[in-house]
Design an enzyme around this catalytic site. Structure first.
Site, PDB file in Angstrom:
ATOM      1  N   TRP A 101      22.401  18.353  26.819  1.00 57.89           N
ATOM      2  CA  TRP A 101      21.024  17.923  27.075  1.00 57.89           C
ATOM      3  C   TRP A 101      20.703  17.924  28.551  1.00 57.89           C
ATOM      4  O   TRP A 101      19.576  18.262  28.949  1.00 57.89           O
ATOM      5  CB  TRP A 101      20.779  16.555  26.440  1.00 57.89           C
ATOM      6  CG  TRP A 101      20.977  16.600  24.956  1.00 57.89           C
ATOM      7  CD1 TRP A 101      21.955  15.999  24.232  1.00 57.89           C
ATOM      8  CD2 TRP A 101      20.185  17.347  24.008  1.00 57.89           C
ATOM      9  NE1 TRP A 101      21.827  16.311  22.894  1.00 57.89           N
ATOM     10  CE2 TRP A 101      20.747  17.137  22.731  1.00 57.89           C
ATOM     11  CE3 TRP A 101      19.065  18.174  24.124  1.00 57.89           C
ATOM     12  CZ2 TRP A 101      20.229  17.721  21.577  1.00 57.89           C
ATOM     13  CZ3 TRP A 101      18.537  18.766  22.970  1.00 57.89           C
ATOM     14  CH2 TRP A 101      19.123  18.526  21.719  1.00 57.89           C
ATOM     15  N   ASP A 172      17.605  10.303  31.271  1.00 60.68           N
ATOM     16  CA  ASP A 172      17.336  10.505  29.847  1.00 60.68           C
ATOM     17  C   ASP A 172      18.230   9.518  29.108  1.00 60.68           C
ATOM     18  O   ASP A 172      19.446   9.652  29.100  1.00 60.68           O
ATOM     19  CB  ASP A 172      17.663  11.946  29.456  1.00 60.68           C
ATOM     20  CG  ASP A 172      17.581  12.204  27.959  1.00 60.68           C
ATOM     21  OD1 ASP A 172      17.163  11.298  27.207  1.00 60.68           O
ATOM     22  OD2 ASP A 172      17.942  13.315  27.532  1.00 60.68           O
ATOM     23  N   LYS A 196      16.943   7.484  17.755  1.00 62.50           N
ATOM     24  CA  LYS A 196      18.324   7.005  17.723  1.00 62.50           C
ATOM     25  C   LYS A 196      18.357   5.484  17.515  1.00 62.50           C
ATOM     26  O   LYS A 196      18.888   4.994  16.536  1.00 62.50           O
ATOM     27  CB  LYS A 196      19.043   7.343  19.033  1.00 62.50           C
ATOM     28  CG  LYS A 196      18.787   8.727  19.586  1.00 62.50           C
ATOM     29  CD  LYS A 196      19.483   9.826  18.823  1.00 62.50           C
ATOM     30  CE  LYS A 196      19.342  11.145  19.572  1.00 62.50           C
ATOM     31  NZ  LYS A 196      20.022  12.255  18.901  1.00 62.50           N
TER      32      LYS A 196
END
Length: 361
Positions: A101, A172, A196
């Site tokens: 990511w 992030d 999540k």
């Protein structure tokens, strides 16, 4: 048969939250309408919206000088929005690359301006977090430093965040926000896709220092400017109303569990239980991440060969365990232990792993 959800995202939601949403689905707050049908300009929806902001501020201890935004597009859109807002032709951005990511975030930044790798553990196949305690030798023209707090694919997580002095730090936090306490003031901006720990997919939380936001560029499309959404309180265009409603229910659930500290304690207990099952398996199960970098959210491990891993997944599915297959880019196995995954599920998985090992070792 019980079903235990270890999916990496969209992930498990608290059962009580789902039950409340089910109860209110066709008649929210005596409106005789679903939240899905409410105008985002209505008082009923605005009450949800601003209650969620208030709850998030309280749970994360967000200072008043920080803005809280509810946006769309997931973390992937933030990969682009961050450099669009804060990177100009006279500056560069530094990225700490610790997994897939952060690689994607760096790629987006390079498509907009000058961006470089400050530190990376790609040479170890991302088995650890880069050894960065403080950011040094940063050029005065560095716009910001960016990192990914938890790496879902490789199962690594920052224990402590680096100090950046006056250089803005951006993170992030999609896969570990709300799972532990941290100092919001260490960051100029952080963002997280909800799917999540915060709720369902569809809404992305952005928290940013107001003074930092004032530095954002004015020559970008209106919809991609953070200032647009600040000025309109995340209501510039139709927000993901139902996702925000679910986010608010999840935040209320966290409050009922005892807040961040109680959640963090339980997450630590779950992770220790599962890592103990791996570490005491006589190398039948092998953890991917180095011990000092292990994630409390995503536990990644392998078996001796692919055939054994496939058998494990087949038997686990039959036994009621979902989402244990590792990411396609690295293979192996992965158990995601997000906030809504109960200790009962982890205990059951450890028992299954122990039984499987005894039968196939």
């Amino acid at each position: 048969m019980a079903r235990f959800n270890f999916n990496p995202g969209p992930a498990a939601l608290p059962k009580s939250v789902l039950e409340t949403a089910q109860k209110e689905f066709t008649n929210y707050d005596s409106t005789h309408m679903s939240v899905l049908e409410l105008s985002h300009r209505s008082k009923s929806y605005e009450d949800i919206h601003f209650e969620a902001v208030k709850r998030l501020r309280s749970l994360l201890d967000i200072p008043e000088q920080y803005e809280v935004l509810f946006l769309q597009g997931g973390a992937s859109q933030q990969f682009a929005m961050v450099p669009m807002n804060f990177l100009n032709s006279e500056q560069s951005a530094s990225y700490i690359v610790s997994g897939s990511w952060s690689e994607k975030a760096l790629k987006e930044a390079k498509s907009i301006g000058q961006a470089e790798i400050y530190a990376s553990t790609k040479d170890t196949n991302y088995t650890k977090i880069p050894d960065v305690h403080s950011i040094q030798n940063i050029n005065e023209k560095t716009a910001y430093v960016h990192l990914t707090s938890n790496n879902t694919i490789y199962g690594t997580q920052w224990r402590d965040f680096p100090e950046t002095d006056t250089t803005p730090l951006i993170a992030d936090m999609s896969s570990d926000i709300l799972s532990r306490r941290f100092d919001v003031r260490s960051f100029s901006l952080f963002y997280a896709g909800a799917q999540k720990n915060l709720g369902p997919s569809g809404v992305t939380v952005v928290v940013a220092d107001r003074q930092f936001l004032e530095k954002s560029r004015k020559d970008i499309p209106t919809i991609f400017s953070y200032q647009t959404h600040v000025e309109k309180h995340s209501l510039y265009h139709t927000p993901p109303t139902f996702s925000i409603y679910m986010l608010n229910l999840v935040l209320k659930w966290v409050e009922e569990q005892g807040g961040i500290d109680a959640i963090e304690s339980l997450n630590k207990q779950k992770a220790e239980k599962l890592y103990d099952a791996i570490d005491h398996s006589n190398n039948f199960y092998k953890g991917h991440a180095e011990v000092a970098s292990r994630s409390a959210m995503n536990v990644t491990f392998t078996l001796e060969n692919k055939e054994l891993e496939e058998l494990f997944l087949q038997e686990a599915e039959e036994a009621g365990f979902s989402g244990l297959k590792g990411h396609r880019s690295v293979g192996g196995l992965r158990a995601s232990l997000y906030n809504a995954v109960p200790l009962e599920a982890v205990n059951a998985l450890c028992s299954f792993m122990d039984d499987f090992r005894h039968r196939h070792q």
